[in-house]
Structures are given as C-alpha cells and as structure tokens.
Write an enzyme that holds these catalytic residues in place. Structure first.
Site, PDB file in Angstrom:
ATOM      1  N   LYS A 216     -66.489 -14.535 -75.067  1.00 38.59           N
ATOM      2  CA  LYS A 216     -65.342 -14.891 -74.229  1.00 38.59           C
ATOM      3  C   LYS A 216     -65.742 -15.824 -73.092  1.00 38.59           C
ATOM      4  O   LYS A 216     -64.984 -16.719 -72.729  1.00 38.59           O
ATOM      5  CB  LYS A 216     -64.677 -13.626 -73.667  1.00 38.59           C
ATOM      6  CG  LYS A 216     -63.922 -12.854 -74.743  1.00 38.59           C
ATOM      7  CD  LYS A 216     -62.983 -11.825 -74.134  1.00 38.59           C
ATOM      8  CE  LYS A 216     -62.196 -11.104 -75.220  1.00 38.59           C
ATOM      9  NZ  LYS A 216     -61.339 -10.043 -74.701  1.00 38.59           N
TER      10      LYS A 216
ATOM     11  N   LYS B  81     -62.722 -12.477 -86.682  1.00 39.05           N
ATOM     12  CA  LYS B  81     -61.784 -11.361 -86.472  1.00 39.05           C
ATOM     13  C   LYS B  81     -60.355 -11.864 -86.254  1.00 39.05           C
ATOM     14  O   LYS B  81     -60.162 -12.869 -85.590  1.00 39.05           O
ATOM     15  CB  LYS B  81     -62.257 -10.586 -85.232  1.00 39.05           C
ATOM     16  CG  LYS B  81     -61.596  -9.272 -85.007  1.00 39.05           C
ATOM     17  CD  LYS B  81     -62.016  -8.675 -83.663  1.00 39.05           C
ATOM     18  CE  LYS B  81     -61.352  -9.376 -82.515  1.00 39.05           C
ATOM     19  NZ  LYS B  81     -61.391  -8.657 -81.229  1.00 39.05           N
TER      20      LYS B  81
ATOM     21  N   LYS C 162     -55.405 -11.404 -81.195  1.00 38.40           N
ATOM     22  CA  LYS C 162     -54.117 -11.642 -80.523  1.00 38.40           C
ATOM     23  C   LYS C 162     -54.050 -13.043 -79.937  1.00 38.40           C
ATOM     24  O   LYS C 162     -53.010 -13.654 -79.890  1.00 38.40           O
ATOM     25  CB  LYS C 162     -53.987 -10.714 -79.302  1.00 38.40           C
ATOM     26  CG  LYS C 162     -53.702  -9.306 -79.572  1.00 38.40           C
ATOM     27  CD  LYS C 162     -53.575  -8.586 -78.219  1.00 38.40           C
ATOM     28  CE  LYS C 162     -54.040  -7.170 -78.331  1.00 38.40           C
ATOM     29  NZ  LYS C 162     -55.294  -6.858 -77.686  1.00 38.40           N
TER      30      LYS C 162
HETATM   31  P1  TYM Z   1     -58.170  -4.790 -77.915  1.00 39.48           P
HETATM   32  O1  TYM Z   1     -56.905  -4.892 -77.139  1.00 39.48           O
HETATM   33  O2  TYM Z   1     -58.932  -6.042 -78.149  1.00 39.48           O
HETATM   34  O3  TYM Z   1     -57.886  -4.125 -79.306  1.00 39.48           O
HETATM   35  C1  TYM Z   1     -57.266  -2.854 -79.411  1.00 39.48           C
HETATM   36  C2  TYM Z   1     -57.911  -2.095 -80.543  1.00 39.48           C
HETATM   37  O4  TYM Z   1     -57.737  -2.807 -81.759  1.00 39.48           O
HETATM   38  C3  TYM Z   1     -58.997  -3.011 -82.390  1.00 39.48           C
HETATM   39  N1  TYM Z   1     -58.949  -4.318 -83.059  1.00 39.48           N
HETATM   40  C4  TYM Z   1     -59.176  -4.519 -84.355  1.00 39.48           C
HETATM   41  N2  TYM Z   1     -59.510  -3.666 -85.346  1.00 39.48           N
HETATM   42  C5  TYM Z   1     -59.669  -4.199 -86.578  1.00 39.48           C
HETATM   43  N3  TYM Z   1     -59.512  -5.506 -86.864  1.00 39.48           N
HETATM   44  C6  TYM Z   1     -59.173  -6.395 -85.902  1.00 39.48           C
HETATM   45  N4  TYM Z   1     -59.009  -7.681 -86.196  1.00 39.48           N
HETATM   46  C7  TYM Z   1     -58.995  -5.898 -84.574  1.00 39.48           C
HETATM   47  N5  TYM Z   1     -58.666  -6.490 -83.407  1.00 39.48           N
HETATM   48  C8  TYM Z   1     -58.655  -5.503 -82.489  1.00 39.48           C
HETATM   49  C9  TYM Z   1     -60.013  -2.983 -81.271  1.00 39.48           C
HETATM   50  O5  TYM Z   1     -61.296  -2.648 -81.745  1.00 39.48           O
HETATM   51  C10 TYM Z   1     -59.426  -1.923 -80.356  1.00 39.48           C
HETATM   52  O6  TYM Z   1     -59.801  -0.636 -80.792  1.00 39.48           O
HETATM   53  N6  TYM Z   1     -61.390  -3.052 -74.520  1.00 39.48           N
HETATM   54  C11 TYM Z   1     -60.382  -2.674 -75.484  1.00 39.48           C
HETATM   55  C12 TYM Z   1     -59.246  -1.876 -74.850  1.00 39.48           C
HETATM   56  C13 TYM Z   1     -59.730  -0.704 -74.073  1.00 39.48           C
HETATM   57  C14 TYM Z   1     -60.228   0.509 -74.601  1.00 39.48           C
HETATM   58  C15 TYM Z   1     -60.574   1.297 -73.468  1.00 39.48           C
HETATM   59  C16 TYM Z   1     -60.383   1.009 -75.900  1.00 39.48           C
HETATM   60  C17 TYM Z   1     -59.793  -0.637 -72.707  1.00 39.48           C
HETATM   61  N7  TYM Z   1     -60.293   0.556 -72.368  1.00 39.48           N
HETATM   62  C18 TYM Z   1     -61.112   2.574 -73.621  1.00 39.48           C
HETATM   63  C19 TYM Z   1     -60.925   2.295 -76.045  1.00 39.48           C
HETATM   64  C20 TYM Z   1     -61.280   3.044 -74.919  1.00 39.48           C
HETATM   65  C21 TYM Z   1     -59.807  -3.920 -76.114  1.00 39.48           C
HETATM   66  O7  TYM Z   1     -59.900  -4.988 -75.570  1.00 39.48           O
HETATM   67  O8  TYM Z   1     -59.114  -3.690 -77.261  1.00 39.48           O
END
Ligand code: TYM
Length: 335
Positions: free
Chosen positions: A114, A197, A200
């Site tokens: 990032k 991947k 969003k």
């Molecule tokens: P984020 O918002 O990027 O994604 C949310 C969840 O979706 C999963 N994910 C995917 N899984 C499979 N294939 C994909 N293409 C894909 N894109 C996203 C991510 O692995 C995630 O589980 N930092 C985290 C949010 C967060 C969090 C936490 C999660 C903040 N605090 C505490 C768990 C515990 C994030 O940016 O997820």
C-alpha cells in the site's frame, strides 16, 4: 456459557463490500455466530489510512453495516458495531504502539504494497494500522479471528505483541488469538488479473464483483473474466482464472472443487463462465435487495450502531482497565 469469542471486521473503504470479502471472511462470520460469542464491526478508522471523501465516507460506513445485516449477521445473536464509536480500541492501540517495533511493522506485506501505491507522504497511520488491528482483537479476549489469507500476517503480529506484553509483565494480560482461514476461498482473485487479489479499491473495470452489483454487471464481469488460452477445465495453478471461478462456484454452492471439475470435463470455458455467473447472480440478487431495503431505514441502522457501541464499550473496558493498571497508569476514569 463459556462460548468461544469470534471477532472480525471489514473496512468500508469503497462503496460496497466485495464477493472476496464475503467468501474469504463473512461467510465464516455467519457460520460462527451460531454457538459462539460473535463480535463483528465496521473498521472505519482503518479506512482513514487512505484518503476518504468526507462527503461519501459516512454513507460507506452505513452501507457496510447494512451489508453485514443483509448477509445474515444478526444483532440479536452477535455484537455488531462501528469501530470509531468505541474509543477504547484507539486507546489500547496507543499503548500497543509503545510495545511494537518499527522493524516488525515495516515487514508487513500489506504496508509495503500500500505504501508503494501511495508513493510520497505515506501516512503514519498506514504504518501503524496493524497495531490498531491488534487492539481490535485483543481488547475482547478474542479466541478466533475469521479472515482471508491476506490478514494472516496481521494476526501473527497481534499474537507477537500479546505474547511479548504477557512476558514483559509476567501475567496473562492478553488471550492469544488464532486466525481462522478457510481452506477454499481464502483469496478470491481479480477477474481481470487472476494472480492478484480481488480488491475493493481496484481501479480496473470488471476486476471486482461487489455485493451491490446488478445481475447484468455480474454476468458481464464473469463473461469477460481473464482465463488462459487452454480449453480443458482443470483445477491447477497453471489455470488461475479457471481455478478462481471454480473456487467461487464451490464456495457459493457447497459443491466440492473435484466434483465441479468432474462435471465440466470436456466442456468449454464458456460453460463454466455462464454457470458461475448464474450461481453468483442467484447469490447476490437477494443480498442486494436487502442492502437497498435496510439503507432506506437510517433510524434502524442508527439504533443498531448505538446499542452495539454501548455494549462493545462495556466489554472493551474490562481488558483496557486491566492494561492501564498493569502498565502503571492512573486508573481509567469512568465518564
Ligand atoms: P478488509 O476490509 O481488507 O477485508 C475484510 C475481510 O475480507 C477478506 N478479504 C478477502 N478474502 C478472500 N479473497 C479476497 N479477495 C479478499 N479480500 C478481502 C480479508 O482477509 C478480511 O478478512 N484489516 C482488516 C479489517 C480489520 C480486522 C480487524 C479484521 C480491522 N481490524 C480485526 C479482523 C480482526 C481489513 O482491512 O480487511
């Protein structure tokens, strides 16, 4: 009554959550909310690590919450809230920052990727983001964190910080959490670049399926998805585009990848694309309508947020008070 505590969250970074978010993470949140103590929150503070438009950001937060509810997170069964409304997360994050090292944070793959994209003037928040994530997890004595594979390294860091502080203070201050990563679907790939991947924030048109996409958009994106030039439907790393479609199909129908490959033996890529599009449309269509319906009722979403924040704060302060006492700060005041 000692149910395992399951916690997870997603960033409301773009307009809507994606099929990757659902398959990699949210699908398991819903599974775990039965028989476990589920805690699911909208990670809005995390989204501020990249610039957000204040005119639309609040709507994105509401929309993410509406999506949680539309896919089946039930506020009667689980604790559901918005991260910024529970300030204990940020309070703990500061203290954890003081027990984390620049070296370990600079090794985070997501930070490297990032920050490269940002180029100049990298926000410090992007660097310390995994520490806020550690606070999100540790403040509730979490047992299990269902996430996609891209978050595994952050959960490992969370464990490292927790173990380090437990050892330093010589007490079991934090419970050590485990990641839960699905065997299939832990990384759903971009439809336009199947070795990256699905994300969003991908600017490439047709790369990402959103849970708000229309039937026509979904069908178009899957029909146009990038595959290799072969013609045999196989489940192998040499055919990442096809493998991705099979994974999506398998995760949404429950059919095994082997059985899908068997059924499509001798058929063309086009067949698999048409059928996968059909499966995805049937899955997303009712979710989309439900998101639209819930978004009409802001009062309902405000009520869920307010109730969730109060319950979450009451739980979070138990660990936070213990941390204050342990590090030797004056007692945390109740306001
Ligand atoms: P984020 O918002 O990027 O994604 C949310 C969840 O979706 C999963 N994910 C995917 N899984 C499979 N294939 C994909 N293409 C894909 N894109 C996203 C991510 O692995 C995630 O589980 N930092 C985290 C949010 C967060 C969090 C936490 C999660 C903040 N605090 C505490 C768990 C515990 C994030 O940016 O997820």
């Amino acid at each position: 009554m000692n149910k395992k505590i399951i916690l997870s969250g997603a960033q409301p970074t773009s307009n809507k959550l994606t099929l990757g978010n659902y398959i990699g993470a949210m699908k398991n949140w819903i599974k775990f909310q039965e028989g476990h103590d589920g805690i699911f929150f909208v990670a809005d503070l995390h989204s501020l690590t990249v610039k957000q438009d204040p005119k639309t950001f609040r709507d994105q937060v509401y929309s993410a919450l509406a999506t949680y509810l539309a896919v089946g997170i039930d506020p009667q069964k689980s604790l559901v809230f918005v991260q910024s409304q529970v300030p204990e997360h940020s309070e703990l994050a500061w203290i954890l920052n003081c027990f984390s090292s620049m070296g370990e944070l600079s090794r985070m793959t997501q930070f490297k990727e990032k920050s490269q994209k940002v180029g100049k003037n990298i926000p410090a928040g992007l660097f310390t983001y995994p520490v806020l994530m550690a606070a999100d997890v540790l403040i509730y004595d979490t047992d299990l964190v269902p996430v996609g594979i891209d978050q595994k390294q952050h959960i490992e860091l969370t464990r490292d910080i927790a173990v380090r502080m437990n050892q330093y203070f010589g007490i079991d201050l934090f419970k050590i959490p485990q990641p839960f990563i699905p065997e299939i679907g832990a990384k759903i790939m971009s439809l336009q670049d199947p070795i990256s991947k699905m994300s969003k924030s991908d600017p490439v048109e047709n790369a990402t399926i959103f849970l708000s996409d229309s039937d026509t958009q979904i069908t178009k994106k899957i029909k146009k998805c990038v595959t290799d030039s072969g013609d045999q439907i196989t489940y192998s790393d040499s055919s990442p585009g096809i493998m991705n479609l099979i994974n999506i199909y398998a995760c949404l129908t429950g059919e095994s990848t082997n059985s899908i490959v068997e059924r499509y033996r001798g058929k063309q890529y086009g067949h698999l694309k048409v059928d996968t599009a059909d499966v995805v449309v049937r899955f997303i269509s009712p979710i989309r309508s439900e998101i639209d319906k819930i978004m009409q009722d802001r009062g309902y979403l405000d009520k869920i947020m307010a109730e969730g924040a109060i319950r979450a704060s009451a739980r979070a302060e138990v660990v936070l008070n213990k941390v204050y006492d342990t590090v030797g700060l004056p007692s945390r005041l109740r306001r």
